[in-house]
Design an enzyme around this catalytic site. Structure first.
Site, short mmCIF file in Angstrom:
data_model
loop_
_atom_site.label_atom_id
_atom_site.label_comp_id
_atom_site.label_asym_id
_atom_site.label_seq_id
_atom_site.Cartn_x
_atom_site.Cartn_y
_atom_site.Cartn_z
N HIS A 187 -3.66 -5.13 0.74
CA HIS A 187 -3.11 -5.59 2.02
C HIS A 187 -3.10 -7.12 2.09
O HIS A 187 -4.10 -7.73 2.45
CB HIS A 187 -3.94 -5.02 3.18
N SER A 240 2.26 -14.15 32.59
CA SER A 240 3.08 -14.57 33.74
C SER A 240 3.09 -16.09 33.87
O SER A 240 4.08 -16.68 34.31
CB SER A 240 2.59 -13.91 35.04
N GLU A 273 -1.76 -8.92 4.28
CA GLU A 273 -1.72 -9.39 5.67
C GLU A 273 -3.10 -9.61 6.27
O GLU A 273 -3.23 -10.30 7.28
CB GLU A 273 -0.91 -8.40 6.53
N CYS A 277 0.84 -1.20 0.00
CA CYS A 277 0.00 0.00 0.00
C CYS A 277 0.88 1.26 0.00
O CYS A 277 1.56 1.53 -0.98
CB CYS A 277 -0.98 -0.05 1.17
#
Length: 517
Positions: free
Chosen positions: A173, A232, A175, A86
């Site tokens: 695009h 965590s 992606e 793009c």
């Protein structure tokens, strides 16, 4: 491990597109390491990184405007393949001698690209490709040495290529999932054109992380604040795999967790996985500090400060702990770097997202700082953590502290915990839990009249909230079946003594936020 998983790498230069992190995630998904840096990076940094290929992202600016972003000249002098997406295609065209003009008609949404010629970027793909466009400007003249390899009805140069130099530009695009074969196009670039191998896998990431932790901490002891959240928990498993009993986890039960969550954390990490865990029951301390506070920001800060104090006290008892492990992930690093310097490529810098005290004289161990959230979940599965834990809905850091509106009281938290557990249990039973992106219950500090048996009573109100979203930036309220909502409401009112009314939040984001506070 035969090859270093970082040896082959793609550099993505960010021109400000909302999809840039998605480009990076797709490259990782293909099995190749990549990093995301700001477009105005120095030549020396690119040389040091030594990428096998460079991707120029999309962006909101116009190449036709003065002072709009440009790729560093070294990108085109480095001799490595370059893919412009793009805006990235437009700046490539303009910088190499082509022309870009502002178009009268924006192209936004689905488009059909007619592929022409034999280009490596479209290898093994059909002559017409369904793609996702989002642009105003367009290339009207391609640079010398380039050929047109794709067009749409309104965009004469939807894709261009200089096969000799391995420069490629696509106006769409690849992606986003809306571009049907976008992942194949990115694979063609990363694996075919750049010659990378699929070295970046869950197994190899774990192997690499464990080796790096061992090398970093040696025989020293490590302390970790374990919350039971995804990041965590995965850090705990990785560090434990690397150094075993030299890891001590501190689990602070602040009284603002979900029903039975404290016990679940202890059962899983202590009993099942055999980690050293110190559990600190700090409910009274947190509630005392929160007395009289109803402002959401003030509540958040108070919860954060008390956590830091408790964790600091516990860490000082562990005299031999020289390292602090944290669950910093790559989007935290990108965000922190961008906000501090405007450049998102300081992956090696310390990024203390936990807000722990500056005077804690410990080194930081951050084994997830290169990983996106979806990668963290995948390696969590590989490490043996249960799917239900890794893929459960987001839970805010301050916990029920921002789901009880206004002042926090133990009574309110206890009622909310039970109501929320019923809602989540019923979502699972109806096979709806994974069909919504996030669902939870909010406690409203207002009393409402209800009728139970022959008597009237004034009890509390809770609101159910369920949303559908892709990125949590915008969200739609979930259209849950009325029968389902009725069943949840009946159960809560009948089983949770103290709640007399259940409402359902039908606000979208925007204008509302997903959480109420």
């Amino acid at each position: 491990m035969t090859k270093n998983i970082h040896d082959q790498r793609i550099l993505i230069l960010d021109f400000g597109s909302q999809y840039t992190q998605l480009v990076a995630r797709r490259v990782r998904e293909i099995g190749v390491y990549c990093e995301l840096w700001s477009w105005d990076v120095e030549e020396a940094d690119i040389r040091e990184f030594n990428p096998d290929g460079i991707i120029l992202s999309g962006g909101p600016e116009s190449v036709t405007e003065d002072n709009s972003p440009r790729a560093p000249q070294y990108v085109f002098d480095s001799g490595v393949p370059v893919l412009g997406v793009c805006y990235g295609m437009q700046t490539m065209a303009e910088q190499l001698g082509g022309k870009v003009s502002t178009s009268d008609e924006r192209e936004f949404g689905y488009a059909a690209v007619k592929v022409s010629g034999e280009s490596a970027i479209f290898k093994d793909l059909e002559a017409t490709q369904d793609v996702w466009m989002s642009h105003g400007d367009k290339v009207v003249e391609i640079p010398a040495g380039f050929t047109k390899v794709g067009e749409t009805d309104t965009c004469p140069y939807a894709a261009m290529a200089n096969e000799e130099k391995k420069y490629y530009g696509v106006q769409f695009h690849p992606e986003v999932t809306h571009t049907k074969n976008g992942l194949q196009m990115l694979e063609n670039f990363v694996l075919g054109i750049c010659g990378c191998e699929r070295l970046w896998t869950s197994e190899s990431i774990i192997e690499d992380a464990v080796a790096r932790i061992k090398e970093q901490v040696g025989d020293d002891e490590v302390i970790l604040g374990l919350s039971g959240g995804v990041d965590s928990s995965v850090v705990a498993m990785l560090v434990h795999r690397a150094i075993g009993d030299k890891l001590t986890c501190v689990f602070v039960d602040n009284g603002l967790l979900r029903l039975n969550e404290g016990q679940q954390v202890m059962d899983m990490f202590g009993d099942k996985f055999g980690l050293n865990i110190i559990k600190v029951d700090a409910e009274e301390r947190f509630l005392k500090a929160l007395e009289g506070k109803s402002d959401p920001e003030e509540k958040r800060k108070t919860i954060g400060h008390v956590f830091v104090d408790v964790f600091d006290e516990e860490s000082k008892k562990l005299k031999n702990a020289k390292w602090l492990a944290q669950g910093t992930i790559y989007p935290d690093v990108i965000e922190s770097a961008a906000s501090k310097t405007g450049k998102a490529h300081v992956i090696k810098s310390h990024h203390n997202v936990g807000g722990l005290p500056d005077d804690m004289e410990m080194g930081l161990v951050e084994p997830l700082r290169e990983l996106f959230k979806d990668e963290v979940r995948k390696i969590g599965l590989e490490l043996g953590l249960p799917y239900e834990m890794l893929y459960r809905h987001p839970f805010p850091g301050p916990g029920l502290g921002v789901r009880v509106l206004g002042e926090i009281k133990k009574e309110y938290c206890d009622l909310l915990r039970r109501a929320d557990a019923i809602f989540i249990e019923e979502l699972h039973a109806a096979d709806l839990y994974n069909k919504v992106s996030q669902a939870f219950t909010v406690f409203l500090p207002v009393r409402s009249v209800g009728v139970m048996g022959d008597g009237r009573k004034y009890d509390w109100v809770v609101s159910l909230r369920a949303v559908e979203t892709i990125d949590f930036m915008t969200a739609h309220w979930a259209h849950l079946p009325y029968d389902f909502l009725g069943k949840v409401s009946n159960r809560i009112i009948n089983e949770v003594n103290g709640i007399s009314r259940v409402v359902y939040d039908i606000s979208g984001k925007p204008p509302a936020t997903i959480e109420w506070e």
